[in-house]
Scaffold this active site. Structure first.
Site, mmCIF file in Angstrom:
data_model
loop_
_atom_site.group_PDB
_atom_site.id
_atom_site.type_symbol
_atom_site.label_atom_id
_atom_site.label_comp_id
_atom_site.label_asym_id
_atom_site.label_seq_id
_atom_site.Cartn_x
_atom_site.Cartn_y
_atom_site.Cartn_z
ATOM 1 N N SER A 77 0.812 -1.220 0.000
ATOM 2 C CA SER A 77 0.000 0.000 0.000
ATOM 3 C C SER A 77 0.843 1.265 0.000
ATOM 4 O O SER A 77 1.968 1.306 0.484
ATOM 5 C CB SER A 77 -0.932 0.000 1.216
ATOM 6 N N ASP B 265 -0.375 8.847 6.234
ATOM 7 C CA ASP B 265 -0.568 8.499 7.643
ATOM 8 C C ASP B 265 -0.880 9.749 8.461
ATOM 9 O O ASP B 265 -0.162 10.757 8.382
ATOM 10 C CB ASP B 265 0.698 7.851 8.216
ATOM 11 N N GLY C 245 1.926 3.819 4.352
ATOM 12 C CA GLY C 245 1.582 2.642 3.557
ATOM 13 C C GLY C 245 2.740 1.663 3.623
ATOM 14 O O GLY C 245 3.913 2.042 3.577
ATOM 15 N N GLN D 269 -1.517 -6.479 9.044
ATOM 16 C CA GLN D 269 -2.883 -6.225 9.504
ATOM 17 C C GLN D 269 -3.941 -6.798 8.581
ATOM 18 O O GLN D 269 -5.123 -6.853 8.934
ATOM 19 C CB GLN D 269 -3.112 -4.721 9.679
ATOM 20 N N GLN D 270 -3.549 -7.256 7.396
ATOM 21 C CA GLN D 270 -4.516 -7.823 6.462
ATOM 22 C C GLN D 270 -4.811 -9.305 6.729
ATOM 23 O O GLN D 270 -5.609 -9.907 6.002
ATOM 24 C CB GLN D 270 -4.022 -7.658 5.020
ATOM 25 N N ASN E 8 4.750 -10.173 13.126
ATOM 26 C CA ASN E 8 5.094 -10.083 14.546
ATOM 27 C C ASN E 8 4.428 -11.229 15.301
ATOM 28 O O ASN E 8 3.656 -12.003 14.728
ATOM 29 C CB ASN E 8 4.730 -8.706 15.120
ATOM 30 N N GLY F 129 9.351 -7.368 18.811
ATOM 31 C CA GLY F 129 9.585 -6.019 19.316
ATOM 32 C C GLY F 129 10.918 -5.903 20.003
ATOM 33 O O GLY F 129 11.968 -6.264 19.454
ATOM 34 N N GLY G 37 13.591 -8.813 20.077
ATOM 35 C CA GLY G 37 14.295 -9.319 18.897
ATOM 36 C C GLY G 37 13.400 -10.102 17.970
ATOM 37 O O GLY G 37 12.193 -9.848 17.866
ATOM 38 N N ASP H 293 7.980 -2.614 9.048
ATOM 39 C CA ASP H 293 8.286 -2.402 7.635
ATOM 40 C C ASP H 293 9.783 -2.182 7.434
ATOM 41 O O ASP H 293 10.373 -2.671 6.464
ATOM 42 C CB ASP H 293 7.503 -1.198 7.098
#
Length: 315
Positions: free
Chosen positions: A8, A12, A48, A169-170, A192, A222, A225, A254
């Site tokens: 995307s 933001d 994005g 998130q998709q 994650n 996070g 590691g 990202d």
């Protein structure tokens, strides 16, 4: 050789809430949720997942090729990328609607609530990976419209390109069977720890079962590691690179992806790739916004050496 990124492009709108969400949400009344968070800062920035990944790859000296779509206010984003010498040939501009937008609120505990409007992102599906002129051996399928992710991942399999499935998130847009099929078509799966747990829940596959259908599973934790697991049974633990400050976690994932696969394309081993990803993420965390960080390759390699005790050489 380039790395293709399908993902995307969005503007933001980033807001900081100086309190904790938990102090304003009553669990027993979640069925009639009606809350307002008074934020103390609002910023608009470039965003994005596709845009974030290619931005950091470009800083690292890569030559990413982005496949995405923007709206009638997207020319500003295209000019911004051109100013950074990032290819914009495969960004579809729709003159009839506004670009995708994300509204992200982060609380004092670094929890986030995000609302996302897709805008014209589905039009990236009009672009076939077969029509990309640049040669690429790795393709990152990052979060964007579900149909675009499905099409481009399938094309990677048909073209014999190593694909990275990074649903982010998709994940919730796919049912279990769809996720199983996407994992089957990918060489790498990355997310994650929450995303990987959700993927396991939806597919009914454990981490070990996922590795029967893909070659490499990367889980980020996070500040703890990341872990890289392979179909051969190898499990590589990667320590975190401490950031100089902790200003905003948005976009760190990202940046990790950008660092990892820039290193991978250069033939570095998986542990080094993970460490490069962690260093890239540390820069993203130090700034508000997902494309506000900046570094030279020399600065990046110096930070890598300080964090991991070995020298890094990037082409």
């Amino acid at each position: 050789m380039s790395i293709l990124v399908s993902g995307s492009l969005a503007y933001d709108f980033i807001m900081n809430f100086p309190d904790s969400f938990k102090n304003h949400i009553m669990p027993e009344n979640i069925h009639i949720l009606n809350v307002c968070f008074m934020v103390d800062e609002l910023r608009r920035s470039w965003g994005g997942t596709g845009g974030n990944i290619v931005y950091t790859m470009n800083l690292l000296g890569g030559e990413p090729v982005l496949v995405s779509a923007a709206g009638k206010n997207g020319d500003e984003y295209v000019h911004y990328f051109k100013d950074h010498n990032i290819k914009t040939d495969y960004i579809h501009i729709d003159p009839n609607q506004l670009s995708a937008s994300a509204f992200i609120t982060t609380d004092a505990d670094n929890n986030q609530i995000t609302a996302f409007h897709n805008g014209p992102l589905g039009l990236a599906g009009t672009i076939s990976l077969r029509d990309i002129k640049e040669k690429f051996s790795v393709a990152i399928i990052a979060p964007t419209q579900k149909e675009v992710m499905t099409k481009h991942l399938k094309e990677c399999q048909e073209l014999g390109v190593e694909a990275v499935f990074a649903p982010g998130q998709q994940i919730t847009a796919f049912d279990g069977l769809e996720l199983q099929r996407m994992i089957d078509q990918a060489h790498f799966v990355i997310g994650n720890d929450y995303e990987i747990k959700l993927m396991q829940e939806r597919t009914g596959w454990s981490g070990e079962e996922i590795l029967k259908h893909t070659e490499v599973l990367i889980t980020t934790f996070g500040e703890k590691g990341s872990v890289i697991s392979t179909a051969d049974g190898e499990m590589i633990e990667v320590g975190v690179c401490p950031p100089l400050s902790f200003d905003d976690p948005t976009g760190a994932g990202d940046a990790y992806i950008a660092g990892f696969f820039t290193a991978y394309q250069q033939g570095l081993d998986l542990k080094t790739c993970g460490q490069v990803g962690s260093v890239a993420a540390s820069y993203a965390i130090e700034t508000l916004g997902t494309q506000e960080h900046d570094f030279t390759k020399e600065e990046f390699c110096a930070r890598y050496e300080k964090a991991y005790g070995t020298k890094l050489f990037l082409n």
